[in-house]
Design a protein around this motif. Structure first.
Motif, PDB file in Angstrom:
ATOM      1  N   LEU A   4      41.484  35.793  45.868  1.00  0.00           N
ATOM      2  CA  LEU A   4      41.828  36.507  47.078  1.00  0.00           C
ATOM      3  C   LEU A   4      43.085  35.956  47.734  1.00  0.00           C
ATOM      4  N   PHE A   5      43.871  36.859  48.292  1.00  0.00           N
ATOM      5  CA  PHE A   5      45.036  36.493  49.086  1.00  0.00           C
ATOM      6  C   PHE A   5      44.726  36.648  50.560  1.00  0.00           C
ATOM      7  N   VAL A   6      43.531  37.141  50.883  1.00  0.00           N
ATOM      8  CA  VAL A   6      43.183  37.463  52.251  1.00  0.00           C
ATOM      9  C   VAL A   6      42.663  36.207  52.926  1.00  0.00           C
ATOM     10  N   GLU A 383      58.542  41.962  35.930  1.00  0.00           N
ATOM     11  CA  GLU A 383      57.142  41.702  36.246  1.00  0.00           C
ATOM     12  C   GLU A 383      56.574  42.794  37.146  1.00  0.00           C
ATOM     13  N   ALA A 384      57.395  43.354  38.025  1.00  0.00           N
ATOM     14  CA  ALA A 384      56.928  44.448  38.881  1.00  0.00           C
ATOM     15  C   ALA A 384      56.534  45.653  38.033  1.00  0.00           C
ATOM     16  N   LYS A 385      57.317  45.950  37.006  1.00  0.00           N
ATOM     17  CA  LYS A 385      56.976  47.070  36.115  1.00  0.00           C
ATOM     18  C   LYS A 385      55.655  46.807  35.407  1.00  0.00           C
ATOM     19  N   ARG A 386      55.449  45.567  34.985  1.00  0.00           N
ATOM     20  CA  ARG A 386      54.183  45.229  34.329  1.00  0.00           C
ATOM     21  C   ARG A 386      53.024  45.333  35.317  1.00  0.00           C
ATOM     22  N   ALA A 387      53.265  44.926  36.573  1.00  0.00           N
ATOM     23  CA  ALA A 387      52.211  45.004  37.581  1.00  0.00           C
ATOM     24  C   ALA A 387      51.835  46.449  37.871  1.00  0.00           C
ATOM     25  N   VAL A 388      52.806  47.365  37.793  1.00  0.00           N
ATOM     26  CA  VAL A 388      52.508  48.786  37.940  1.00  0.00           C
ATOM     27  C   VAL A 388      51.598  49.239  36.804  1.00  0.00           C
ATOM     28  N   GLU A 389      51.936  48.842  35.582  1.00  0.00           N
ATOM     29  CA  GLU A 389      51.123  49.224  34.424  1.00  0.00           C
ATOM     30  C   GLU A 389      49.723  48.630  34.508  1.00  0.00           C
ATOM     31  N   ASP A 390      49.601  47.473  35.117  1.00  0.00           N
ATOM     32  CA  ASP A 390      48.295  46.814  35.243  1.00  0.00           C
ATOM     33  C   ASP A 390      47.495  47.317  36.444  1.00  0.00           C
ATOM     34  N   GLY A 391      48.056  48.249  37.196  1.00  0.00           N
ATOM     35  CA  GLY A 391      47.339  48.817  38.329  1.00  0.00           C
ATOM     36  C   GLY A 391      47.351  47.958  39.572  1.00  0.00           C
ATOM     37  N   LEU A 392      48.267  47.006  39.660  1.00  0.00           N
ATOM     38  CA  LEU A 392      48.343  46.108  40.815  1.00  0.00           C
ATOM     39  C   LEU A 392      49.357  46.575  41.846  1.00  0.00           C
ATOM     40  N   LEU A 393      50.373  47.317  41.406  1.00  0.00           N
ATOM     41  CA  LEU A 393      51.367  47.901  42.306  1.00  0.00           C
ATOM     42  C   LEU A 393      51.329  49.414  42.161  1.00  0.00           C
ATOM     43  N   THR A 406      48.285  48.015  45.319  1.00  0.00           N
ATOM     44  CA  THR A 406      47.164  48.939  45.247  1.00  0.00           C
ATOM     45  C   THR A 406      45.941  48.270  45.878  1.00  0.00           C
ATOM     46  N   ASP A 407      44.836  49.018  45.932  1.00  0.00           N
ATOM     47  CA  ASP A 407      43.610  48.415  46.457  1.00  0.00           C
ATOM     48  C   ASP A 407      43.228  47.190  45.625  1.00  0.00           C
ATOM     49  N   ARG A 408      43.304  47.310  44.315  1.00  0.00           N
ATOM     50  CA  ARG A 408      43.007  46.164  43.452  1.00  0.00           C
ATOM     51  C   ARG A 408      44.045  45.079  43.622  1.00  0.00           C
ATOM     52  N   GLY A 409      45.296  45.473  43.826  1.00  0.00           N
ATOM     53  CA  GLY A 409      46.364  44.506  44.001  1.00  0.00           C
ATOM     54  C   GLY A 409      46.197  43.653  45.234  1.00  0.00           C
ATOM     55  N   ARG A 410      45.601  44.242  46.301  1.00  0.00           N
ATOM     56  CA  ARG A 410      45.377  43.451  47.506  1.00  0.00           C
ATOM     57  C   ARG A 410      44.421  42.286  47.233  1.00  0.00           C
ATOM     58  N   LEU A 411      43.446  42.514  46.359  1.00  0.00           N
ATOM     59  CA  LEU A 411      42.496  41.449  46.036  1.00  0.00           C
ATOM     60  C   LEU A 411      43.116  40.376  45.161  1.00  0.00           C
ATOM     61  N   LEU A 412      44.199  40.706  44.488  1.00  0.00           N
ATOM     62  CA  LEU A 412      44.837  39.776  43.556  1.00  0.00           C
ATOM     63  C   LEU A 412      46.273  39.490  43.971  1.00  0.00           C
ATOM     64  N   ALA A 413      46.552  39.581  45.259  1.00  0.00           N
ATOM     65  CA  ALA A 413      47.925  39.524  45.727  1.00  0.00           C
ATOM     66  C   ALA A 413      48.591  38.174  45.438  1.00  0.00           C
ATOM     67  N   ASP A 414      47.848  37.081  45.515  1.00  0.00           N
ATOM     68  CA  ASP A 414      48.429  35.775  45.179  1.00  0.00           C
ATOM     69  C   ASP A 414      48.984  35.792  43.759  1.00  0.00           C
ATOM     70  N   ARG A 418      52.952  35.432  42.421  1.00  0.00           N
ATOM     71  CA  ARG A 418      53.397  34.454  41.408  1.00  0.00           C
ATOM     72  C   ARG A 418      54.118  35.150  40.258  1.00  0.00           C
ATOM     73  N   ARG A 419      53.635  36.303  39.877  1.00  0.00           N
ATOM     74  CA  ARG A 419      54.315  37.034  38.786  1.00  0.00           C
ATOM     75  C   ARG A 419      55.719  37.451  39.194  1.00  0.00           C
ATOM     76  N   LEU A 420      55.880  37.873  40.410  1.00  0.00           N
ATOM     77  CA  LEU A 420      57.182  38.394  40.842  1.00  0.00           C
ATOM     78  C   LEU A 420      58.212  37.308  41.081  1.00  0.00           C
ATOM     79  N   VAL A 421      57.791  36.077  41.334  1.00  0.00           N
ATOM     80  CA  VAL A 421      58.746  35.000  41.662  1.00  0.00           C
ATOM     81  C   VAL A 421      58.867  33.965  40.562  1.00  0.00           C
ATOM     82  N   THR A 422      58.107  34.083  39.498  1.00  0.00           N
ATOM     83  CA  THR A 422      58.163  33.087  38.418  1.00  0.00           C
ATOM     84  C   THR A 422      59.427  33.279  37.588  1.00  0.00           C
TER      85      THR A 422
END
Length: 422
Positions: A4-6, A383-393, A406-414, A418-422
Protein backbone atom coordinates in the motif's frame (compact mmCIF):
# COMPACT_ATOMS: atom_id res chain seq x y z
CA UNK A 1 0.74 -9.34 -0.01
CA UNK A 2 -0.54 -6.01 -1.29
CA UNK A 3 1.87 -3.11 -1.01
CA UNK A 4 0.00 0.00 0.00
CA UNK A 5 0.97 3.59 -0.71
CA UNK A 6 -1.90 4.89 1.40
CA UNK A 7 0.08 5.92 4.46
CA UNK A 8 -1.29 7.04 7.79
CA UNK A 9 -1.11 10.66 8.83
CA UNK A 10 -3.63 11.20 11.61
CA UNK A 11 -4.65 14.66 10.49
CA UNK A 12 -4.93 16.63 7.28
CA UNK A 13 -2.06 19.00 7.88
CA UNK A 14 0.62 16.59 6.81
CA UNK A 15 3.76 18.19 5.40
CA UNK A 16 5.28 15.66 2.99
CA UNK A 17 8.92 14.86 3.73
CA UNK A 18 9.84 12.34 1.02
CA UNK A 19 13.49 13.36 0.81
CA UNK A 20 16.30 12.62 3.20
CA UNK A 21 17.45 15.26 5.67
CA UNK A 22 21.05 15.71 4.72
CA UNK A 23 21.95 19.37 5.12
CA UNK A 24 22.55 20.93 8.49
CA UNK A 25 21.39 17.99 10.56
CA UNK A 26 22.48 18.10 14.17
CA UNK A 27 23.27 21.79 14.40
CA UNK A 28 21.08 24.85 14.59
CA UNK A 29 21.24 27.35 11.76
CA UNK A 30 21.65 30.59 13.70
CA UNK A 31 21.65 32.80 10.61
CA UNK A 32 19.30 31.23 8.09
CA UNK A 33 19.41 32.78 4.62
CA UNK A 34 17.68 31.67 1.43
CA UNK A 35 19.72 32.03 -1.74
CA UNK A 36 18.34 34.34 -4.46
CA UNK A 37 17.79 31.32 -6.72
CA UNK A 38 15.35 29.82 -4.20
CA UNK A 39 13.46 33.11 -3.94
CA UNK A 40 13.42 33.94 -7.64
CA UNK A 41 10.08 32.24 -8.37
CA UNK A 42 8.39 32.95 -5.05
CA UNK A 43 4.83 33.92 -5.84
CA UNK A 44 4.63 31.98 -9.11
CA UNK A 45 3.55 28.86 -7.24
CA UNK A 46 0.88 28.45 -4.55
CA UNK A 47 2.11 29.81 -1.22
CA UNK A 48 0.81 28.57 2.09
CA UNK A 49 1.49 29.02 5.78
CA UNK A 50 1.40 26.02 8.11
CA UNK A 51 1.22 26.64 11.86
CA UNK A 52 2.05 23.76 14.19
CA UNK A 53 0.35 23.69 17.59
CA UNK A 54 2.32 21.14 19.66
CA UNK A 55 -0.13 20.72 22.55
CA UNK A 56 -2.35 17.71 23.27
CA UNK A 57 -4.51 16.79 26.25
CA UNK A 58 -3.44 13.14 25.93
CA UNK A 59 -1.11 11.22 23.63
CA UNK A 60 -2.66 8.80 21.13
CA UNK A 61 -0.84 5.49 20.99
CA UNK A 62 -0.23 5.53 17.22
CA UNK A 63 0.90 9.16 16.91
CA UNK A 64 4.54 10.08 16.26
CA UNK A 65 3.88 13.76 15.56
CA UNK A 66 5.74 16.45 17.48
CA UNK A 67 3.25 16.85 20.33
CA UNK A 68 3.41 17.28 24.10
CA UNK A 69 0.95 16.95 26.96
CA UNK A 70 0.92 19.40 29.85
CA UNK A 71 2.51 16.78 32.08
CA UNK A 72 5.37 16.27 29.65
CA UNK A 73 6.07 20.00 29.35
CA UNK A 74 5.65 21.00 32.99
CA UNK A 75 6.68 24.64 33.31
CA UNK A 76 9.13 24.47 30.39
CA UNK A 77 6.66 25.91 27.88
CA UNK A 78 3.08 27.09 27.61
CA UNK A 79 0.62 28.25 24.96
CA UNK A 80 1.59 31.83 25.87
CA UNK A 81 5.33 31.27 25.27
CA UNK A 82 4.53 29.31 22.12
CA UNK A 83 2.42 32.16 20.74
CA UNK A 84 5.09 34.74 21.53
CA UNK A 85 7.57 32.59 19.62
CA UNK A 86 5.15 32.11 16.75
CA UNK A 87 4.66 35.83 16.31
CA UNK A 88 8.43 36.39 16.32
CA UNK A 89 8.94 33.59 13.78
CA UNK A 90 6.35 35.04 11.42
CA UNK A 91 8.01 38.46 11.62
CA UNK A 92 11.41 36.93 10.84
CA UNK A 93 9.87 34.83 8.06
CA UNK A 94 8.68 37.91 6.18
CA UNK A 95 12.14 39.46 6.52
CA UNK A 96 13.81 36.27 5.32
CA UNK A 97 11.58 35.94 2.26
CA UNK A 98 11.94 39.60 1.33
CA UNK A 99 8.62 40.37 -0.30
CA UNK A 100 6.51 37.23 0.10
CA UNK A 101 3.11 36.92 -1.53
CA UNK A 102 0.03 36.90 0.67
CA UNK A 103 -0.88 33.44 1.86
CA UNK A 104 -3.18 31.55 -0.49
CA UNK A 105 -3.83 29.02 2.26
CA UNK A 106 -3.32 28.77 6.01
CA UNK A 107 -3.43 25.45 7.85
CA UNK A 108 -3.29 25.19 11.64
CA UNK A 109 -2.40 21.63 12.62
CA UNK A 110 -0.97 19.72 15.51
CA UNK A 111 -1.23 18.52 18.08
CA UNK A 112 -4.66 19.77 19.02
CA UNK A 113 -5.22 23.34 17.83
CA UNK A 114 -8.72 23.43 19.30
CA UNK A 115 -7.16 23.41 22.78
CA UNK A 116 -6.34 27.07 22.09
CA UNK A 117 -10.04 27.86 21.88
CA UNK A 118 -11.64 30.08 19.28
CA UNK A 119 -9.99 33.20 20.72
CA UNK A 120 -6.53 31.61 20.59
CA UNK A 121 -7.02 30.42 17.02
CA UNK A 122 -8.26 33.89 16.07
CA UNK A 123 -4.98 35.32 17.42
CA UNK A 124 -3.04 32.81 15.32
CA UNK A 125 -4.83 33.85 12.14
CA UNK A 126 -4.46 37.52 13.02
CA UNK A 127 -0.70 36.99 13.36
CA UNK A 128 -0.52 35.47 9.87
CA UNK A 129 -2.73 38.22 8.47
CA UNK A 130 -0.62 40.96 10.08
CA UNK A 131 2.67 39.57 8.73
CA UNK A 132 2.14 37.75 5.44
CA UNK A 133 -1.30 39.06 4.59
CA UNK A 134 -4.07 36.87 3.20
CA UNK A 135 -5.19 36.42 -0.40
CA UNK A 136 -8.72 37.59 -1.14
CA UNK A 137 -9.87 33.98 -1.63
CA UNK A 138 -7.71 32.51 1.14
CA UNK A 139 -8.52 29.04 2.46
CA UNK A 140 -8.03 28.81 6.24
CA UNK A 141 -8.23 25.40 7.93
CA UNK A 142 -7.81 24.25 11.48
CA UNK A 143 -7.69 20.74 12.82
CA UNK A 144 -9.85 20.16 15.88
CA UNK A 145 -10.43 17.42 18.40
CA UNK A 146 -14.20 16.93 18.61
CA UNK A 147 -14.08 16.89 22.42
CA UNK A 148 -12.64 20.42 22.59
CA UNK A 149 -15.23 21.99 20.30
CA UNK A 150 -18.72 23.43 20.76
CA UNK A 151 -21.23 25.50 18.78
CA UNK A 152 -19.69 28.63 20.32
CA UNK A 153 -16.21 27.46 19.28
CA UNK A 154 -17.24 27.06 15.64
CA UNK A 155 -19.07 30.38 15.62
CA UNK A 156 -15.91 32.04 16.92
CA UNK A 157 -13.81 30.42 14.19
CA UNK A 158 -16.15 31.64 11.47
CA UNK A 159 -16.06 35.16 12.85
CA UNK A 160 -12.25 35.02 12.93
CA UNK A 161 -12.06 34.09 9.23
CA UNK A 162 -11.60 30.32 9.17
CA UNK A 163 -13.17 28.62 6.15
CA UNK A 164 -12.54 24.88 6.79
CA UNK A 165 -12.55 22.57 9.78
CA UNK A 166 -10.92 19.13 9.94
CA UNK A 167 -12.14 16.83 12.71
CA UNK A 168 -10.44 13.70 13.95
CA UNK A 169 -12.94 10.83 13.99
CA UNK A 170 -10.87 7.70 13.22
CA UNK A 171 -13.71 5.23 14.01
CA UNK A 172 -17.13 4.87 15.58
CA UNK A 173 -16.24 1.55 17.23
CA UNK A 174 -15.34 1.95 20.92
CA UNK A 175 -12.93 -1.00 20.92
CA UNK A 176 -11.07 0.47 17.92
CA UNK A 177 -10.79 3.87 19.61
CA UNK A 178 -9.39 2.16 22.71
CA UNK A 179 -6.62 0.50 20.67
CA UNK A 180 -5.77 3.91 19.19
CA UNK A 181 -5.93 5.57 22.63
CA UNK A 182 -8.50 8.04 21.33
CA UNK A 183 -10.46 9.64 24.15
CA UNK A 184 -13.45 11.11 22.29
CA UNK A 185 -16.84 9.46 22.55
CA UNK A 186 -17.85 7.64 19.34
CA UNK A 187 -20.72 9.96 18.40
CA UNK A 188 -19.03 13.26 19.18
CA UNK A 189 -17.18 13.78 15.84
CA UNK A 190 -20.35 13.65 13.73
CA UNK A 191 -22.12 15.91 16.24
CA UNK A 192 -19.22 18.36 15.99
CA UNK A 193 -19.42 18.23 12.20
CA UNK A 194 -23.10 19.16 12.40
CA UNK A 195 -22.27 22.04 14.75
CA UNK A 196 -19.60 23.31 12.34
CA UNK A 197 -22.02 23.22 9.43
CA UNK A 198 -24.67 25.02 11.50
CA UNK A 199 -22.11 27.73 12.26
CA UNK A 200 -21.71 28.36 8.53
CA UNK A 201 -18.78 26.14 7.54
CA UNK A 202 -19.38 24.87 4.01
CA UNK A 203 -16.23 22.76 4.10
CA UNK A 204 -15.87 20.18 6.87
CA UNK A 205 -13.53 17.17 6.85
CA UNK A 206 -13.68 14.00 8.92
CA UNK A 207 -10.59 11.79 9.31
CA UNK A 208 -10.77 7.99 9.35
CA UNK A 209 -8.08 5.46 10.22
CA UNK A 210 -8.53 1.91 8.95
CA UNK A 211 -6.72 -1.34 9.58
CA UNK A 212 -6.56 -1.04 13.37
CA UNK A 213 -6.03 -4.47 14.98
CA UNK A 214 -9.42 -5.80 16.03
CA UNK A 215 -11.39 -3.66 13.58
CA UNK A 216 -13.95 -5.76 11.69
CA UNK A 217 -15.38 -5.02 8.27
CA UNK A 218 -18.70 -4.24 9.95
CA UNK A 219 -16.94 -1.70 12.20
CA UNK A 220 -15.38 0.07 9.24
CA UNK A 221 -18.62 0.05 7.29
CA UNK A 222 -20.44 1.61 10.26
CA UNK A 223 -17.78 4.31 10.53
CA UNK A 224 -18.08 5.25 6.85
CA UNK A 225 -21.87 5.24 7.11
CA UNK A 226 -21.63 7.64 10.05
CA UNK A 227 -19.37 9.94 8.03
CA UNK A 228 -21.84 9.97 5.16
CA UNK A 229 -24.77 10.62 7.49
CA UNK A 230 -22.87 13.62 8.88
CA UNK A 231 -23.08 15.26 5.45
CA UNK A 232 -19.47 16.47 5.31
CA UNK A 233 -17.99 17.38 1.93
CA UNK A 234 -14.49 15.96 2.53
CA UNK A 235 -13.13 12.72 3.96
CA UNK A 236 -9.54 11.69 4.64
CA UNK A 237 -8.87 7.98 5.23
CA UNK A 238 -5.47 6.65 6.26
CA UNK A 239 -4.14 3.15 6.71
CA UNK A 240 -2.69 2.58 10.15
CA UNK A 241 1.09 2.37 10.15
CA UNK A 242 2.94 1.33 13.28
CA UNK A 243 5.54 4.07 13.79
CA UNK A 244 8.68 3.32 15.77
CA UNK A 245 8.84 4.94 19.18
CA UNK A 246 5.07 4.99 19.70
CA UNK A 247 3.07 3.18 22.37
CA UNK A 248 1.38 1.21 19.60
CA UNK A 249 4.76 -0.01 18.31
CA UNK A 250 5.70 -1.18 21.81
CA UNK A 251 2.44 -3.13 22.11
CA UNK A 252 2.99 -4.80 18.74
CA UNK A 253 6.58 -5.65 19.62
CA UNK A 254 5.44 -7.27 22.89
CA UNK A 255 2.85 -9.32 21.03
CA UNK A 256 -0.09 -7.69 22.81
CA UNK A 257 -1.75 -6.84 19.48
CA UNK A 258 -0.92 -7.89 15.89
CA UNK A 259 0.54 -5.57 13.30
CA UNK A 260 -1.86 -4.34 10.60
CA UNK A 261 -2.26 -6.84 7.76
CA UNK A 262 -1.52 -5.52 4.26
CA UNK A 263 -4.26 -7.57 2.60
CA UNK A 264 -6.81 -6.34 5.13
CA UNK A 265 -5.66 -2.77 4.54
CA UNK A 266 -6.16 -3.19 0.80
CA UNK A 267 -9.68 -4.60 1.26
CA UNK A 268 -10.52 -1.81 3.70
CA UNK A 269 -9.34 0.84 1.27
CA UNK A 270 -11.46 -0.63 -1.51
CA UNK A 271 -14.52 -0.66 0.77
CA UNK A 272 -14.00 2.99 1.78
CA UNK A 273 -13.46 4.09 -1.79
CA UNK A 274 -16.56 2.24 -3.01
CA UNK A 275 -18.83 3.65 -0.30
CA UNK A 276 -17.59 7.22 -0.67
CA UNK A 277 -17.73 7.09 -4.46
CA UNK A 278 -21.28 5.74 -4.41
CA UNK A 279 -22.21 8.68 -2.15
CA UNK A 280 -20.76 11.23 -4.59
CA UNK A 281 -17.37 11.88 -2.98
CA UNK A 282 -14.56 11.40 -5.51
CA UNK A 283 -10.94 10.68 -4.77
CA UNK A 284 -8.61 13.48 -5.77
CA UNK A 285 -5.58 12.17 -3.85
CA UNK A 286 -5.01 8.59 -2.75
CA UNK A 287 -6.17 9.26 0.82
CA UNK A 288 -8.66 12.07 0.22
CA UNK A 289 -12.17 12.33 -1.22
CA UNK A 290 -14.21 15.46 -1.88
CA UNK A 291 -17.81 16.17 -2.89
CA UNK A 292 -16.76 18.85 -5.39
CA UNK A 293 -13.61 20.61 -6.63
CA UNK A 294 -14.31 23.47 -4.20
CA UNK A 295 -14.30 20.99 -1.31
CA UNK A 296 -10.73 19.83 -1.96
CA UNK A 297 -8.08 20.94 0.51
CA UNK A 298 -6.12 23.57 -1.43
CA UNK A 299 -3.41 23.71 1.23
CA UNK A 300 -2.52 20.05 0.87
CA UNK A 301 -2.78 20.32 -2.91
CA UNK A 302 -0.04 22.93 -2.63
CA UNK A 303 2.22 20.29 -1.06
CA UNK A 304 1.46 17.67 -3.66
CA UNK A 305 1.87 20.08 -6.58
CA UNK A 306 5.27 21.35 -5.45
CA UNK A 307 4.18 24.67 -4.00
CA UNK A 308 5.99 26.80 -1.44
CA UNK A 309 5.09 27.15 2.21
CA UNK A 310 6.43 28.46 5.48
CA UNK A 311 5.98 26.07 8.38
CA UNK A 312 5.90 27.93 11.70
CA UNK A 313 6.01 26.33 15.12
CA UNK A 314 8.09 23.65 16.88
CA UNK A 315 9.19 20.93 14.47
CA UNK A 316 7.42 22.48 11.47
CA UNK A 317 8.87 21.94 7.98
CA UNK A 318 9.08 24.56 5.23
CA UNK A 319 9.84 24.54 1.51
CA UNK A 320 10.71 27.37 -0.86
CA UNK A 321 12.22 26.98 -4.31
CA UNK A 322 13.75 23.55 -3.77
CA UNK A 323 15.12 24.36 -0.29
CA UNK A 324 13.61 22.57 2.70
CA UNK A 325 14.24 23.30 6.36
CA UNK A 326 12.78 22.28 9.69
CA UNK A 327 12.50 23.83 13.13
CA UNK A 328 13.75 22.66 16.49
CA UNK A 329 11.19 20.36 18.07
CA UNK A 330 10.84 21.23 21.74
CA UNK A 331 8.51 24.15 22.46
CA UNK A 332 10.80 25.55 25.16
CA UNK A 333 13.83 25.56 22.87
CA UNK A 334 11.71 26.99 20.06
CA UNK A 335 10.61 29.93 22.20
CA UNK A 336 14.10 30.52 23.61
CA UNK A 337 15.79 30.71 20.18
CA UNK A 338 13.18 33.16 18.90
CA UNK A 339 13.48 35.27 22.05
CA UNK A 340 17.15 35.61 21.09
CA UNK A 341 16.12 37.04 17.72
CA UNK A 342 16.98 33.98 15.61
CA UNK A 343 14.97 31.67 13.45
CA UNK A 344 14.64 28.25 15.17
CA UNK A 345 15.99 26.29 12.20
CA UNK A 346 17.43 22.91 13.20
CA UNK A 347 18.52 21.81 9.73
CA UNK A 348 18.09 22.38 6.03
CA UNK A 349 18.73 20.78 2.67
CA UNK A 350 18.78 21.96 -0.92
CA UNK A 351 17.23 19.38 -3.20
CA UNK A 352 19.22 18.24 -6.20
CA UNK A 353 17.64 18.01 -9.63
CA UNK A 354 17.29 14.25 -9.23
CA UNK A 355 15.66 14.63 -5.80
CA UNK A 356 13.21 17.21 -7.13
CA UNK A 357 12.39 14.87 -10.03
CA UNK A 358 11.78 11.99 -7.62
CA UNK A 359 9.57 14.11 -5.37
CA UNK A 360 7.51 15.40 -8.26
CA UNK A 361 6.81 11.87 -9.46
CA UNK A 362 6.04 10.64 -5.92
CA UNK A 363 3.69 13.47 -5.05
CA UNK A 364 1.87 14.21 -8.31
CA UNK A 365 1.24 10.54 -8.96
CA UNK A 366 -0.88 10.57 -5.76
CA UNK A 367 -3.34 12.91 -7.47
CA UNK A 368 -6.35 11.95 -9.56
CA UNK A 369 -5.17 14.45 -12.18
CA UNK A 370 -1.93 12.51 -12.36
CA UNK A 371 1.54 13.33 -13.58
CA UNK A 372 2.28 14.78 -17.03
CA UNK A 373 4.10 12.09 -18.96
CA UNK A 374 6.47 14.62 -20.48
CA UNK A 375 7.99 15.03 -17.01
CA UNK A 376 9.42 11.50 -17.24
CA UNK A 377 12.77 10.62 -18.73
CA UNK A 378 13.09 7.95 -21.43
CA UNK A 379 13.34 5.10 -18.94
CA UNK A 380 10.34 6.42 -17.05
CA UNK A 381 8.28 6.66 -20.24
CA UNK A 382 9.07 3.06 -21.11
CA UNK A 383 8.03 1.95 -17.62
CA UNK A 384 4.85 4.05 -17.84
CA UNK A 385 3.87 2.17 -21.01
CA UNK A 386 4.45 -1.13 -19.24
CA UNK A 387 2.41 0.08 -16.26
CA UNK A 388 -0.47 0.84 -18.64
CA UNK A 389 -0.26 -2.70 -20.02
CA UNK A 390 -0.20 -4.07 -16.48
CA UNK A 391 -3.36 -2.17 -15.57
CA UNK A 392 -1.66 0.16 -13.08
CA UNK A 393 -1.98 3.37 -15.11
CA UNK A 394 -5.12 4.48 -16.92
CA UNK A 395 -4.90 3.89 -20.69
CA UNK A 396 -7.16 6.77 -21.72
CA UNK A 397 -5.31 9.23 -19.47
CA UNK A 398 -1.98 8.06 -20.90
CA UNK A 399 -3.30 8.76 -24.38
CA UNK A 400 -3.98 12.31 -23.20
CA UNK A 401 -0.43 12.62 -21.88
CA UNK A 402 -0.91 11.90 -18.16
CA UNK A 403 0.08 9.07 -15.84
CA UNK A 404 -3.02 8.43 -13.71
CA UNK A 405 -3.30 5.54 -11.30
CA UNK A 406 -6.06 3.01 -11.86
CA UNK A 407 -7.98 1.61 -8.90
CA UNK A 408 -5.48 -1.25 -8.73
CA UNK A 409 -2.63 1.19 -9.26
CA UNK A 410 -3.61 3.15 -6.16
CA UNK A 411 -3.06 0.03 -4.07
CA UNK A 412 0.36 -0.50 -5.64
CA UNK A 413 1.39 3.11 -6.04
CA UNK A 414 4.74 2.72 -4.23
CA UNK A 415 5.72 0.05 -6.72
CA UNK A 416 4.56 2.21 -9.65
CA UNK A 417 6.68 5.13 -8.42
CA UNK A 418 9.74 2.92 -8.17
CA UNK A 419 9.20 1.71 -11.72
CA UNK A 420 8.92 5.23 -13.09
CA UNK A 421 12.05 6.59 -11.36
CA UNK A 422 14.39 3.58 -11.55
Amino acid sequence: MTELFVTVEPGEGYVPEPGCHTGGVGSMTSSFVLAPAALSELGTRPFGVYVHVPFCATRCGYCDFNTYTAGELGTAASPASWFDGLRRELDLAVTTLGDPPPADTVFVGGGTPSLLGADGLARVLDAVRDTFGLASDVEVTTESNPESTSPEFFAGLREAGYTRVSLGMQSTAPHVLRVLDRVHTPGRPTQAAAEARAAGFEHVNLDLIYGTPGERTADLRASVEAVLEAGVDHVSAYALIVEEGTALARRVRKGEIPAPDDDVLAADYELIDSMLTDAGLRWYEVSNWAASPDARCRHNLGYWRGGDWWGAGPGAHSHVGGVRWWNVKHPARYAAVLADGKLPVAGQEELTDSERYLERVMLELRLAEGLPLDVLDDDGLREAKRAVEDGLLDRDAAARGHAVLTDRGRLLADAVVRRLVT
